[in-house]
Structure formats: structure tokens, C-alpha cells
Design an enzyme around this catalytic site. Structure first.
Site, PDB file in Angstrom:
ATOM      1  N   GLU A  47       0.821  -1.204   0.000  1.00  0.00           N
ATOM      2  CA  GLU A  47       0.000   0.000   0.000  1.00  0.00           C
ATOM      3  C   GLU A  47       0.859   1.260   0.000  1.00  0.00           C
ATOM      4  OE1 GLU A  47      -2.479  -0.528   3.461  1.00  0.00           O
ATOM      5  OE2 GLU A  47      -3.833  -1.871   2.378  1.00  0.00           O
ATOM      6  N   GLU A  58      -1.631 -10.226  -6.281  1.00  0.00           N
ATOM      7  CA  GLU A  58      -1.632 -10.950  -7.554  1.00  0.00           C
ATOM      8  C   GLU A  58      -0.748 -10.259  -8.584  1.00  0.00           C
ATOM      9  OE1 GLU A  58      -4.179  -9.978  -5.716  1.00  0.00           O
ATOM     10  OE2 GLU A  58      -5.951 -11.232  -6.003  1.00  0.00           O
ATOM     11  N   CYS A  90      -7.005  -6.976 -11.136  1.00  0.00           N
ATOM     12  CA  CYS A  90      -6.134  -8.155 -11.206  1.00  0.00           C
ATOM     13  C   CYS A  90      -6.691  -9.194 -12.168  1.00  0.00           C
ATOM     14  CB  CYS A  90      -5.942  -8.765  -9.824  1.00  0.00           C
ATOM     15  SG  CYS A  90      -4.855  -7.772  -8.778  1.00  0.00           S
TER      16      CYS A  90
HETATM   17 ZN   LIG Z   1      -6.267  -6.830  -7.260  1.00  0.00          ZN
END
Ligand SMILES: [Zn+2]
Length: 150
Positions: A47, A58, A90
């Protein structure tokens, strides 16, 4: 893929989740992306205080695989506190390389499922789910982006 193999990869994903940098959400996600020849690429969420630059587990695993020259994948194993499946970004990102990818999702805490289920034969994870099932219509998007017509 048998149950023991899936549990093995989910355990590796739990190791990756411990590396997550998530001081804002506190939501640890770990991932293992499995190459066609058995290569293992781990990922975790990272983050940023600006939020938008944050990246999911991912995609960190996929980036690692791609930079190492492996872009043919057969399965992805994702663990999180609430057993969420990959987000839309993702799904699209992974689909670009592996539309037939099998997705497995499990809990970050491996004991949750067995503690809450009376059925001891129940799997502690969900999957395999195909990426194509998680992202309906993605073929047409890709073909449009490449300038192809159906
Ligand atoms: Zn994601």
C-alpha cells in the site's frame, strides 16, 4: 491438482502475506502464481499513503514472473482474512497472460474453515475457478484493444 498440492501452495501464499505492507488497511493478502512448468512466484499487497499507487498481491507476483521471463501460468493461489477473490483490475491483468488460469482462494488463517465447519471433508478453500468465469466478456475487450473484430 490434488488437495495436498493446493494446501501447499496456499501455505506458501500465507508466507507471502506476512510480507504485506498494509499499514492503512491492515488487510494482509498473499499470493502464489504457479508457472506452467511449476515455477513459483510469490506476491503480497503493497500500500501507499496516496492509496492509488497501491498494488495487489496478484499483480506483484505477476510482475515478478514477467520480469523473470515466465508469462505462462497455470494457477494462482490467494489468501486473505476474508477469502476474497482477485479484484477486477487483477482479473483483467492476469487474463492478458493466462485466460485459462485456475484461481484458488483461501483464508489467511488456515484454521478458520475447519473451526467453523462440521464437515471435516470440506475443503478449506474455494477453487478451482477459471479466470474466464471471473471475467465474462474479457475476450471481446482484448480483441477490441488489439484492433480485431469478432
Ligand atoms: Zn487486485
Amino acid at each position: 491438482m490434488n488437495n495436498t498440492d493446493v494446501e501447499h501452495y496456499l501455505a506458501l501464499a500465507r508466507e507471502a502475506a506476512r510480507k504485506a505492507y498494509c499499514p492503512y488497511s491492515g488487510f494482509h493478502v498473499g499470493c502464489v502464481l504457479l508457472g506452467q512448468d511449476g515455477e513459483i512466484f510469490k506476491g503480497c499487497n503493497i500500500e501507499s499513503c496516496a492509496y492509488a499507487p497501491s498494488i495487489c498481491a496478484e499483480r506483484t507476483a505477476a510482475a515478478s514472473a514477467i520480469v523473470q521471463g515466465v508469462s505462462a501460468w497455470k494457477a494462482v493461489f490467494v489468501v486473505s482474512p476474508t477469502r476474497v477473490s482477485p479484484c477486477g483490475v487483477c482479473r483483467q491483468f492476469l487474463y492478458e497472460f493466462a485466460p485459462g488460469l485456475h484461481v484458488y482462494v483461501g483464508y489467511l488463517d488456515a484454521s478458520i474453515e475447519s473451526a467453523t465447519s462440521l464437515d471435516t471433508t470440506a475443503k478449506s478453500y474455494l477453487g478451482p475457478i477459471t479466470l474466464a468465469d471471473l471475467l465474462p466478456g474479457s475476450d471481446s475487450l482484448q480483441q477490441s484493444a488489439l484492433g480485431h473484430k469478432r
